[in-house]
Write a protein that holds these residues in place. Structure first.
Motif: not given
Length: 258
Positions: A128, A138, A142
């Motif tokens: 990333l 992102r 997550y």
């Protein structure tokens, strides 16, 4: 810098690799739920469960290796020695997880599989940063990872309550599991279904968000480079214009003196 070393063809190849990786998640699942492996098919199910054998396994392997081969050529040409070694180790972790220790080959094999799967997911965190992935992807990655961990815990807890083995239990067929599940309280069945659905959705979203976002930061870098080039050209034009104005003024002044 890796991203600055990329050529337009590299970006196109990265987009090609992206669709190969997307395909290796979607096509094997479609094949599995078409009944090419077992009846009844388990739903919801993890990616590892749907690709553990049969036609889905072979299709996933072909597409996954093709995607890594395409991306690997880019890394080999433009990446540093460290990046090349990192990606090579990441690929081997994937081989460990999906080929050597597939789900459902026994307790110790499942432990090796789960360890490899966790490490493979965490390896994506470094990529990333390397790919400069846009924040939206992102955040999806997550949040999906957190949801996956929570979902796995909730699923296992409900399996224990229901007296069911883990999904990976090689001694229990999907037909046996469905038969045993039919005898469980409807409320517990529904809760187990929702927990397993959370695992399935979050796992697929985790990989999909990473893969879709792969070229996003690199395209931004290229745009920034183009902007820098445009600014440089504009500055040169401005300097040339000022130079012409100065020369014209000097000529006018000389004419006036004469």
């Amino acid at each position: 810098d890796f991203r600055r070393s990329l050529q337009p063809q590299d970006v196109q190849n990265l987009k090609l690799a992206r669709w190969m990786f997307h395909s290796c998640s979607v096509l094997p699942a479609l094949l599995y739920y078409r009944g090419t492996v077992e009846q009844p098919a388990k739903f919801p199910a993890t990616i590892s469960f749907t690709i553990r054998k049969g036609l889905p396994k072979h299709v996933q392997t072909l597409l996954w290796v093709s995607g890594w081969t395409t991306m690997g050529r880019i890394i080999q040409r433009a990446g540093s020695t460290f990046l090349q070694r990192f990606c090579r180790n990441m690929f081997l972790t994937g081989v460990w997880t999906t080929q050597l220790f597939r789900l459902g080959q026994g307790p110790w094999s499942d432990v090796a599989h789960l360890g490899g799967a966790l490490l493979y997911m965490l390896d994506h965190v470094a990529l990333l940063e390397i790919f400069n992935t846009k924040p939206i992807f992102r955040k999806l990655f997550y949040s999906s990872f957190v949801a996956l961990v929570v979902g796995c815990g909730g699923t296992r807890a409900m399996e224990i309550v229901a007296g069911l083995p883990m999904e990976s239990d090689s001694n229990t067929s999907t037909a046996d599991r469905a038969r045993r599940l039919s005898k469980v309280n409807a409320k517990i069945r529904r809760k187990l279904f929702l927990w397993e659905l959370l695992v399935m959705v979050s796992e697929n979203l985790l990989f999909a968000s990473f893969v879709q976002g792969m070229p996003s930061g690199i395209l931004d870098d290229n745009d920034d480079t183009d902007d820098d080039d445009d600014n440089a050209n504009n500055n040169e034009e401005l300097k040339e214009c000022k130079k012409k104005i100065t020369m014209t003024r000097h000529q006018d002044l000389e004419t006036h003196i004469e």
